[in-house]
Design a protein around this motif. Structure first.
Motif, PDB file in Angstrom:
ATOM      1  N   ARG A 124      -4.746   2.081   0.711  1.00  0.00           N
ATOM      2  CA  ARG A 124      -4.946   2.897  -0.492  1.00  0.00           C
ATOM      3  C   ARG A 124      -5.281   2.035  -1.702  1.00  0.00           C
ATOM      4  N   SER A 125      -6.193   1.114  -1.514  1.00  0.00           N
ATOM      5  CA  SER A 125      -6.503   0.172  -2.590  1.00  0.00           C
ATOM      6  C   SER A 125      -7.516   0.707  -3.593  1.00  0.00           C
ATOM      7  N   GLN A 126      -8.032   1.912  -3.388  1.00  0.00           N
ATOM      8  CA  GLN A 126      -8.986   2.476  -4.346  1.00  0.00           C
ATOM      9  C   GLN A 126      -8.296   2.637  -5.699  1.00  0.00           C
ATOM     10  N   GLU A 132     -10.388  -3.700  -5.063  1.00  0.00           N
ATOM     11  CA  GLU A 132     -11.757  -3.218  -4.876  1.00  0.00           C
ATOM     12  C   GLU A 132     -12.747  -4.380  -4.890  1.00  0.00           C
ATOM     13  N   ARG A 135     -12.508  -6.105  -1.519  1.00  0.00           N
ATOM     14  CA  ARG A 135     -13.197  -5.315  -0.484  1.00  0.00           C
ATOM     15  C   ARG A 135     -14.721  -5.366  -0.635  1.00  0.00           C
ATOM     16  N   SER A 136     -15.212  -5.547  -1.860  1.00  0.00           N
ATOM     17  CA  SER A 136     -16.657  -5.530  -2.091  1.00  0.00           C
ATOM     18  C   SER A 136     -17.320  -6.873  -1.791  1.00  0.00           C
TER      19      SER A 136
END
Length: 150
Positions: A124-126, A132, A135-136
């Motif tokens: 639930r890292s959004q 983020e 992840r990007s």
């Protein structure tokens, strides 16, 4: 000395003399530089070292290298990283992860920084700008063997 002569003759290292010193550095503009670098990274680099060490730590569900080292591994140009950033997902003991990072530092000759997240935090890292960003950018999964200590 004989090995350096062979590497120089093969074009893998460049050398110059300063007085009676022989200065040698890797020749990175050759066709074989990238495959050799990849081979060394896979056999002696962060992925191999961290995979072995983290395999002995209980409650590590998955782990990744991120940051500049992962970017270089993915082929992005830049300087050789001075440290290795590691993301560990799971509920491993913080002291065990600290000990693992120090052992990896001794083997790799560079600083190792470990960030630990629970499964829920990672999934639930959004909305978290730092996660983020992680992840990007390139993430390189560390192979962790199921075995003793897990």
């Amino acid at each position: 000395m004989l090995e350096v002569n062979r590497l120089s003759a093969a074009g893998l290292v460049a050398e110059r003399r300063v007085g009676n010193l022989r200065l040698v550095h890797a020749e990175t503009d050759t066709a074989v530089a990238r495959p050799l670098t990849d081979l060394l990274a896979l056999t002696y680099g962060p992925l191999a070292v961290l995979g072995d060490l983290l395999s002995g730590v209980a409650a590590v569900e998955e782990a990744y290298v991120y940051g500049s080292w992962a970017a270089r591994y993915a082929g992005e140009p830049g300087r050789v990283p001075h440290d290795v950033d590691v993301l560990v997902v799971g509920t491993a003991d913080v002291d065990d992860l600290y000990d693992t990072a120090r052992a990896a530092e001794r083997q790799l000759g560079r600083e190792v920084n470990v960030l630990q997240l629970s499964r829920e935090e990672w999934d639930r890292s959004q909305g978290d700008p730092f996660l983020e960003t992680i992840r990007s950018r390139p993430l390189v999964r560390i192979q962790i063997d199921e075995g003793e200590g897990r």
